[in-house]
Design a protein around this motif. Structure first.
Motif, short mmCIF file in Angstrom:
data_model
loop_
_atom_site.label_atom_id
_atom_site.label_comp_id
_atom_site.label_asym_id
_atom_site.label_seq_id
_atom_site.Cartn_x
_atom_site.Cartn_y
_atom_site.Cartn_z
N ARG B 89 0.80 -1.25 -0.07
CA ARG B 89 -0.03 -0.05 -0.07
C ARG B 89 0.99 1.24 -0.08
NH1 ARG B 89 -2.65 -1.18 5.91
NH2 ARG B 89 -2.81 -3.05 4.94
N ASN B 90 1.89 1.08 0.62
CA ASN B 90 2.99 2.37 0.78
C ASN B 90 3.40 2.63 -0.71
OD1 ASN B 90 2.39 1.78 3.37
ND2 ASN B 90 4.53 1.67 4.16
N GLU B 91 3.60 1.68 -1.41
CA GLU B 91 4.11 1.83 -2.77
C GLU B 91 3.25 2.58 -3.76
OE1 GLU B 91 7.51 1.41 -3.53
OE2 GLU B 91 7.52 0.71 -1.73
N ARG B 92 1.82 2.16 -3.62
CA ARG B 92 0.84 2.69 -4.40
C ARG B 92 0.45 4.38 -3.82
NH1 ARG B 92 -4.75 -0.26 -5.37
NH2 ARG B 92 -5.22 0.13 -3.24
N LEU B 93 0.59 4.52 -2.59
CA LEU B 93 0.14 5.75 -2.29
C LEU B 93 1.12 6.75 -2.40
CD1 LEU B 93 -1.39 4.64 1.29
CD2 LEU B 93 -2.48 5.50 -0.56
N ALA B 94 2.67 6.23 -2.42
CA ALA B 94 3.59 7.03 -2.42
C ALA B 94 3.81 7.65 -4.21
CB ALA B 94 4.82 6.84 -2.15
N ALA B 95 3.27 6.74 -4.91
CA ALA B 95 3.13 6.94 -6.27
C ALA B 95 1.80 7.69 -6.84
CB ALA B 95 3.13 5.63 -7.04
N LEU B 96 0.98 8.21 -5.85
CA LEU B 96 -0.26 9.14 -6.40
C LEU B 96 0.39 10.22 -6.96
CD1 LEU B 96 -2.57 8.75 -3.25
CD2 LEU B 96 -2.69 7.93 -5.60
N PRO B 97 -0.03 10.69 -8.04
CA PRO B 97 0.52 11.95 -8.72
C PRO B 97 0.33 13.28 -7.93
CG PRO B 97 -1.12 10.67 -10.25
CD PRO B 97 -1.22 10.03 -8.97
N GLY B 98 -0.28 13.26 -6.87
CA GLY B 98 -0.30 14.31 -6.11
C GLY B 98 0.71 14.43 -4.94
N PHE B 99 1.58 13.23 -5.05
CA PHE B 99 2.87 13.42 -3.99
C PHE B 99 3.99 13.19 -5.15
CE2 PHE B 99 0.06 10.92 -0.99
CZ PHE B 99 -0.27 12.05 -0.25
N SER B 100 3.79 12.27 -6.10
CA SER B 100 5.18 11.92 -6.95
C SER B 100 5.50 12.93 -8.14
CB SER B 100 5.05 10.40 -7.61
OG SER B 100 3.91 10.67 -8.31
N GLU B 101 4.17 13.71 -8.40
CA GLU B 101 4.68 14.67 -9.38
C GLU B 101 4.64 15.98 -9.17
OE1 GLU B 101 1.87 13.82 -12.76
OE2 GLU B 101 2.25 11.64 -12.74
N LEU B 102 5.14 16.20 -7.69
CA LEU B 102 5.21 17.68 -7.29
C LEU B 102 6.57 18.13 -7.55
CD1 LEU B 102 3.19 17.52 -3.83
CD2 LEU B 102 2.37 18.12 -6.32
N HIS B 103 6.79 19.51 -8.14
CA HIS B 103 7.96 20.15 -8.20
C HIS B 103 8.51 20.79 -6.89
CE1 HIS B 103 11.16 22.82 -9.42
NE2 HIS B 103 11.46 22.11 -10.45
N PRO B 104 9.82 20.68 -6.51
CA PRO B 104 10.05 21.20 -5.26
C PRO B 104 9.91 22.60 -4.76
CG PRO B 104 12.02 20.41 -6.28
CD PRO B 104 10.92 19.85 -7.29
N PHE B 105 9.71 23.36 -5.97
CA PHE B 105 9.67 25.02 -6.05
C PHE B 105 8.24 25.39 -6.33
CE2 PHE B 105 14.51 25.04 -6.89
CZ PHE B 105 14.56 24.80 -5.42
N GLN B 106 7.15 24.58 -6.27
CA GLN B 106 5.83 24.61 -6.50
C GLN B 106 5.29 25.85 -5.49
OE1 GLN B 106 4.13 20.57 -8.31
NE2 GLN B 106 2.52 22.07 -7.50
N PRO B 107 4.49 26.72 -5.87
CA PRO B 107 4.09 27.69 -4.81
C PRO B 107 3.24 26.84 -3.73
CG PRO B 107 3.11 28.25 -7.17
CD PRO B 107 3.83 27.22 -7.30
N GLU B 108 3.28 27.38 -2.34
CA GLU B 108 2.85 26.63 -1.46
C GLU B 108 1.35 26.36 -1.39
OE1 GLU B 108 4.27 29.35 1.76
OE2 GLU B 108 6.44 28.21 1.83
N GLU B 109 0.65 27.44 -2.00
CA GLU B 109 -0.84 27.07 -2.07
C GLU B 109 -1.30 25.76 -2.79
OE1 GLU B 109 0.96 30.50 -1.77
OE2 GLU B 109 0.27 30.30 -3.97
N THR B 110 -0.15 25.33 -3.71
CA THR B 110 -0.20 24.16 -4.64
C THR B 110 -0.01 23.00 -4.02
OG1 THR B 110 1.56 24.26 -5.72
CG2 THR B 110 -0.35 25.67 -6.65
N ILE B 111 0.55 22.91 -2.76
CA ILE B 111 1.18 21.76 -2.32
C ILE B 111 0.64 21.68 -0.68
CG2 ILE B 111 3.13 21.46 -3.47
CD1 ILE B 111 4.90 23.12 -1.35
N GLN B 112 -0.57 22.17 -0.24
CA GLN B 112 -1.06 22.09 1.06
C GLN B 112 -1.18 20.70 1.53
OE1 GLN B 112 -1.58 24.77 3.34
NE2 GLN B 112 -0.21 25.70 1.81
#
Lengths: 456, 485
Positions: B89-112
């Motif tokens: 389950r940890n593998e599947r959850l970590a691979a959710l695009p909402g976690f795995s496709e975040l750029h480290p410098f995205q605006p904070e409002e987009t990564i709450q």
């Protein structure tokens, strides 16, 4: 419970076999006065369904790069990842194994790492690569430490100001308890002037650190800088973009002694900054000063070609405080991903990726220069990233407005470079389409008054 | 059954003009690339990479994978490494695009959601450790050690104290002294008693006002809880030093005791061990650190703060040591740790420790008559047995036993570490193994130690390769494939 096997009955039988009354007796080693009297104050356990719902909700409160149009870069890139990379890296035999301490049952990992080292050497032109480090920033710091010991010059390191600010910051952190001065050569024009490097490099300098293409996307005169370093007996550390090597000269051909990189572009998702892949390759003569794991070829007792961890007398588990580094792992899974990526891409795929990124970046730049308020900060040749100056000096408002319109337009630079507080860095990979780039230009061109933006 | 063709080196499989990918045509108006960059910048030929099709690559790596032992396929009692089951389950959850496709410098409002998860993880680690201030930034356990020692150095500097030494027991992981050296300290080893505990007399002899930090692993690398930890900590604190806890063995004490409660000032977690992040064939891990309040100002930037209903990254720490890597941290590993902690809850984490310690003591009780444990008949989550007697009586070494275990489908324990025990075999079953597996392992050890020594010296017999010549590998290093000619 979820991942435990033994039933209460079996636990009882095991306690009997051990000769104890109950499991708690085993914890009598812990003095009573420091035993935790109460349960930890943590949220209650969740089953898989609840957890999946909970974490899916958390994930839904983020905007994945795929949901917005991503022009962010600055060391972490939205390049395409072929499905086969995920498929291979998802094999339990790879991701649930560990450091190949028993080579007889780890030949898969060992051969994959040997191939990784070979691919990195082919890519960079260097003679040796280690099995990888944590990430680009710590790889730069480790490369600098390696140069201190290779040159036996511990007093000075020269860094060019256009090296990724977080790589320089990491290096500064690593050096702050040593007696080494970190001299930074500013780059107000976007690239460094060789004579400014020459002015600070002397015969006490261990190395010069340069990035090419640099943090601003611009090309540096690496060969000239290498010459300056070598004339003083210093080494050249070049941080490079692995994708750029589909087109550009290799670090070894430019005169670098140590080549380091953030390897995330090679098949690793951005995942908010890590885990990534620290690439470090160098000339053969420095191999025994390298940090990290290295895999070597040998033969087994039957004369069969095989692979093992080698040159371990450099490492902490043998050399302890005299080791070349404290690192005791590599980023095996991401070295594997990079290898699969490079194997799928091949020479043509990597060249095409580099060329497309560069073509699209230049198209994007041309579109942005056509807007009234935006201009180029540096008149320098660039690869896939470029610095945009906002004539209104309202970078944060502009980027926020773009974000609300579904576009991650760039990374503001004021945080690291106060003199560039009216600038942001735009990155274009092969994934961006003409239509997306046109949307970027339209969006940034249309929000043109600060007052509008503030009340948007 | 090895597919010898598919497992040739990638470079040997290469065929001119094979393609494993095809990029789209350029959809923007193309410019001449020579107009974009100076000619001298371009390589004169394409990168010298192998040319392979996707099926070539997939078959190659799939076959290579079958040459590995792994937790998914085998019992892996590699002491000190905590090779527990890695939940799917940890593998599947970590691979959710909402976690795995975040750029480290995205605006904070987009990564709450991401920031909320990391903030909650900071709080959970503070609670589990009993140490209130957390940095999630370090990339591995050794990196956490280094970071914490840098924090300590910054603290002493800020308080105008010159402390140059780090003490660590002789049984400590090699990373302890190596990290201390990188942070600018001199390392001094503290002796262990034959019983495996820290020699208090030696500690007192070596403690002085120059000692900045005592690094201690507890439970220690022999699998023993330092019962005099209170006195050890007090002695260091009385001389103005700090105590660092190497959290490698947290699996044994989750929810039972907390480093902060027994006096540690700093520690790291190994989420890839304790909280089941997969080991990835050697990485990635993560190495978050937890410290006491007065060290908080020196932690790396940024950390996650929560104010006015918003989560944000806080860089405003004037006394911070700075960053120890680029970007936030090994977030992918941290997301898995979060999933693991939420799966278990307070009660579940305690049961992790209970089952880990029960399993280790069960194996110990079953094998000690053939592989004695010099440090006694009770342990925490792991124990260190010795093959010395077998070596004397029958010429069978720890290495022989380790190699022969591979033939029976068991990964070997850690051997020859710690070096304070001769012919050592460090066995850590973890909590995710059944009694059935543990019994089979013990019975295999009985069988092996009855076998003729000649058979063991040549083991393993059933693996794809026999013992490799490591001396040759180091003497004449071949670390890459080279093109012919």
């Amino acid at each position: 419970m979820t991942y435990f096997f033994n039933t209460p009955q079996q636990q009882k039988e095991m306690c009997d076999a051990i000769g104890i009354q109950d499991v708690d007796e085993l914890f009598s080693q812990i003095p009573a006065e420091i035993r935790l009297a109460e349960d930890l104050q943590l949220p209650a356990a969740m089953g898989e369904l609840e957890l999946t719902q909970h974490m899916t909700n958390l994930a839904a409160r983020n905007y994945a790069a795929g949901q917005k149009i991503c022009f962010l870069g600055a060391g972490s890139y939205d390049h395409f990842i072929p499905a086969a990379v995920d498929a291979i890296a998802s094999r339990g035999e790879f991701y649930t194994s560990y450091t190949p301490y028993q080579p007889e049952v780890s030949q898969g990992n060992l051969q994959a790492t040997f191939e990784y080292q070979s691919l990195i050497c082919q890519l960079t032109g260097m003679e040796v690569s280690n099995a990888s480090l944590y990430d680009g920033g710590s790889a730069v710091a480790e490369a600098v430490l390696m140069c201190l010991s290779a040159t036996r010059r511990y007093s000075k390191v020269v860094a060019v100001g256009s090296v990724h600010p977080e790589y320089r910051q990491t290096t500064a952190t690593y050096l702050q308890n040593l007696e080494t001065e970190l001299v930074t050569v500013p780059t107000p024009e976007g690239t460094v002037a060789p004579e400014q490097v020459a002015a600070v490099v002397d015969d006490t300098t261990a190395c010069v650190l340069i990035q090419h293409p640099n943090f601003f996307g611009c090309l540096e005169e690496v060969e000239a800088i290498a010459q300056i370093a070598h004339d003083q007996g210093a080494l050249l550390v070049q941080s490079f973009d692995p994708i750029s090597l589909g087109l550009l000269k290799r670090p070894a051909d430019l005169g670098a002694d140590v080549a380091v990189a953030e390897g995330q572009s090679l098949g690793t998702p951005m995942q908010f900054g890590g885990p990534y892949l620290g690439i470090l390759a160098c000339r053969e003569k420095f191999v025994r000063r390298m940090p990290g794991r290295i895999v070597g070829q040998t033969e087994d007792r039957r004369g069969r070609c095989c692979w093992v961890l080698t040159l371990q007398t450099r490492e902490q588990h043998i050399r302890r405080e005299k080791a070349t580094s404290n690192i005791c792992t590599n980023q095996g899974l991401f070295a594997l991903r990079a290898s699969v990526y490079l194997a799928l891409m091949g020479p043509k795929g990597l060249s095409d990726t580099a060329t497309l990124s560069m073509q699209k970046a230049h198209y994007a730049a041309d579109c942005l220069w056509n807007t009234s308020r935006l201009g180029s900060a540096f008149a320098r040749p660039f690869f896939k990233e470029f610095v945009v100056r906002d004539g209104n000096g309202q970078v944060q408002q502009l980027l926020n407005a773009a974000s609300r319109q579904g576009i991650l337009a760039g990374v503001s630079l004021g945080k690291w470079f106060p003199e560039l507080s009216d600038c942001f860095l735009v990155t274009v990979t092969e994934k961006r389409t003409k239509s997306e780039i046109d949307q970027l230009a339209t969006c940034l061109g249309s929000v043109n008054t600060p007052s509008e933006i503030l009340h948007a | 059954m090895r597919n010898r063709l598919a497992t040739k080196l990638l470079f040997e499989l290469s065929q001119p003009d094979r393609e494993g990918s095809r990029l789209p045509a350029c959809d923007v108006p193309e410019q001449n690339i020579e107009d974009m960059l100076p000619t001298s910048a371009f390589a004169t030929s394409p990168p010298e990479l192998p040319e392979l099709s996707e099926p070539d690559v997939v078959r190659h790596y799939t076959n290579l994978s079958t040459l590995n032992m792994s937790v998914d396929t085998h019992f892996y009692p590699l002491g000190s490494c905590t090779m527990k089951y890695n939940p799917k389950r940890n593998e599947r959850l970590a691979a959710l695009p909402g976690f795995s496709e975040l750029h480290p410098f995205q605006p904070e409002e987009t990564i709450q959601g991401m920031l909320q998860l990391l903030h909650e993880l900071q709080q959970m680690l503070a609670e589990i450790s009993g140490l209130p201030a957390v940095s999630l930034q370090p990339a591995a356990g050794a990196h956490g050690e280094l970071t914490a020692l840098m924090v300590a150095a910054a603290y002493f500097r800020d308080n105008n104290q010159r402390r140059t030494k780090v003490l660590a027991p002789d049984s400590a992981h090699g990373t302890n002294p190596a990290s201390a050296a990188m942070a600018g300290f001199e390392t001094i080893a503290i002796k262990s008693l034959p019983s495996g505990y820290v020699d208090m007399r030696d500690l007192h002899n070596k403690l002085d006002d120059q000692v900045g930090v005592l690094m201690i692993t507890n439970p220690n690398t022999l699998g023993l809880f330092e019962s005099e930890i209170g006195q050890i900590v007090n002695a260091v604190h009385e001389r103005g030093g700090l105590v660092y806890l190497d959290g490698a063995n947290m699996n044994a004490i989750l929810g039972m005791t907390r480093p902060g409660d027994f006096g540690a000032d700093m520690m790291h977690f190994n989420p890839h061990k304790t909280f089941s992040g997969p080991h990835g064939g050697g990485g990635p891990g993560a190495g978050p650190i937890c410290v006491v309040d007065f060290l908080q100002p020196y932690l790396p930037v940024p950390n996650v703060v929560h104010d006015q209903d918003l989560y944000r990254l806080d860089f405003d720490r004037p006394k911070s040591i700075g960053q120890v890597r680029s970007f936030f941290g090994n977030v992918g590993v941290l997301v898995r740790a979060y999933a693991y902690i939420r799966t278990h809850g307070p009660d579940g984490l305690k049961q992790v420790a209970q089952n880990a310690v029960l399993n280790a003591n069960y194996v110990l009780s079953r094998v000690r008559h053939i592989l004695p444990v010099p440090q006694g008949n009770r342990c925490m989550h792991e124990f260190v047995a010795t093959a010395s007697q077998l070596k004397n009586d029958k010429g069978i070494s720890a290495m022989d036993i380790a190699k022969r275990l591979l033939d029976f489908g068991f990964h070997a324990p850690t051997v020859y570490f710690p070096t304070t025990v001769a012919e050592s075999m460090m066995i850590e079953p973890t909590e995710t193994e059944s009694r059935t597996t543990l019994d089979a392992f013990a019975e295999t050890l009985f069988r092996i130690t009855d076998e003729p020594s000649e058979l063991l010296h040549e083991a393993p017999h059933s693996t794809w390769i026999s013992r490799p010549n490591e001396v040759q590998a180091a003497r004449h290093p071949v670390t890459r494939w080279k093109p012919a000619g």
